[in-house]
Design an enzyme around this catalytic site. Structure first.
Site, mmCIF file in Angstrom:
data_model
loop_
_atom_site.group_PDB
_atom_site.id
_atom_site.type_symbol
_atom_site.label_atom_id
_atom_site.label_comp_id
_atom_site.label_asym_id
_atom_site.label_seq_id
_atom_site.Cartn_x
_atom_site.Cartn_y
_atom_site.Cartn_z
ATOM 1 C CG ASP A 27 36.883 -16.259 18.830
ATOM 2 O OD1 ASP A 27 37.692 -16.819 18.055
ATOM 3 O OD2 ASP A 27 36.314 -16.869 19.737
ATOM 4 C CD1 TRP A 34 31.464 -10.289 18.889
ATOM 5 C CD2 TRP A 34 31.346 -11.645 17.107
ATOM 6 N NE1 TRP A 34 32.756 -10.561 18.476
ATOM 7 C CE2 TRP A 34 32.712 -11.393 17.388
ATOM 8 C CE3 TRP A 34 31.038 -12.462 16.022
ATOM 9 C CZ2 TRP A 34 33.751 -11.928 16.641
ATOM 10 C CZ3 TRP A 34 32.083 -13.004 15.265
ATOM 11 C CH2 TRP A 34 33.410 -12.738 15.572
#
Ligand code: ABN
Length: 174
Positions: free
Chosen positions: A72, A97
């Site tokens: 993202d 992440w």
């Protein structure tokens, strides 16, 4: 009239007397449809499509690159950095992440760590939002829809994101 003409004319009249135009069209349609199934059309087009997908999966400047499956942000490889290196003037966020992506070259699953690069305004090139396995903020380790530069960094300004292999399914990446 020649014998040939006579035979053809009789045959045609015989057929015309027994066959309606609609049934002829139906039969023709079925024949053509069967041929399309037996001999798939546009084989070259399909090959080109698969080749393009395979190329994209190994090109780290496209969102289809296999390591970007839980991505993202903006690809750092389009922003003066690389798939794993932050561009000059930015530093990797302290918090990342993770995602698990399959490498099409060896068909193995790899653990990928995604780090936002911080210190310059948004790169704006090569937006990529794939989000495989992404979860809301209650599972922070797999949550990507947040500016991770806000966590313990010199600068909180988001620029782009990198993707590094940190492990392999059933072992560790070398
Ligand atoms: N983790 C990428 C990102 C940065 C800023 C805003 C949303 C998502």
């Amino acid at each position: 009239m020649s014998l040939f003409d006579d035979v053809v004319q009789k045959g045609t009249r015989f057929l015309a007397g027994r066959t309606s135009r609609r049934s002829m069209l139906g039969r023709l349609g079925r024949t053509l449809g069967g041929a399309a199934v037996a001999f798939p059309v546009l084989p070259v087009d399909r090959v080109a499509k698969f080749a393009a997908a395979a190329t994209a999966a190994t090109d780290d400047q496209t969102c289809e690159y296999w390591r970007y499956c839980a991505f993202d942000g903006f690809l750092c490889s389009c922003c003066g950095g690389s798939a794993t290196g932050c561009p000059a003037g930015t530093t990797a966020s302290a918090v990342s992440w993770v995602g698990t992506c399959r490498n099409p070259l060896d068909d193995k699953d790899y653990l990928i760590s995604y780090n936002d690069c911080c210190g310059k305004s948004s790169c704006g090139r090569c937006t990529c939002n794939t989000n495989l396995g992404e979860r809301p903020a209650y599972l922070m380790g797999v949550h990507n829809d947040i500016n991770w530069c806000m966590a313990e960094n010199k600068s909180q300004i988001y620029h782009c994101t990198v993707a590094a292999i940190v492990g392999i399914s059933g072992g560790t990446a070398g």
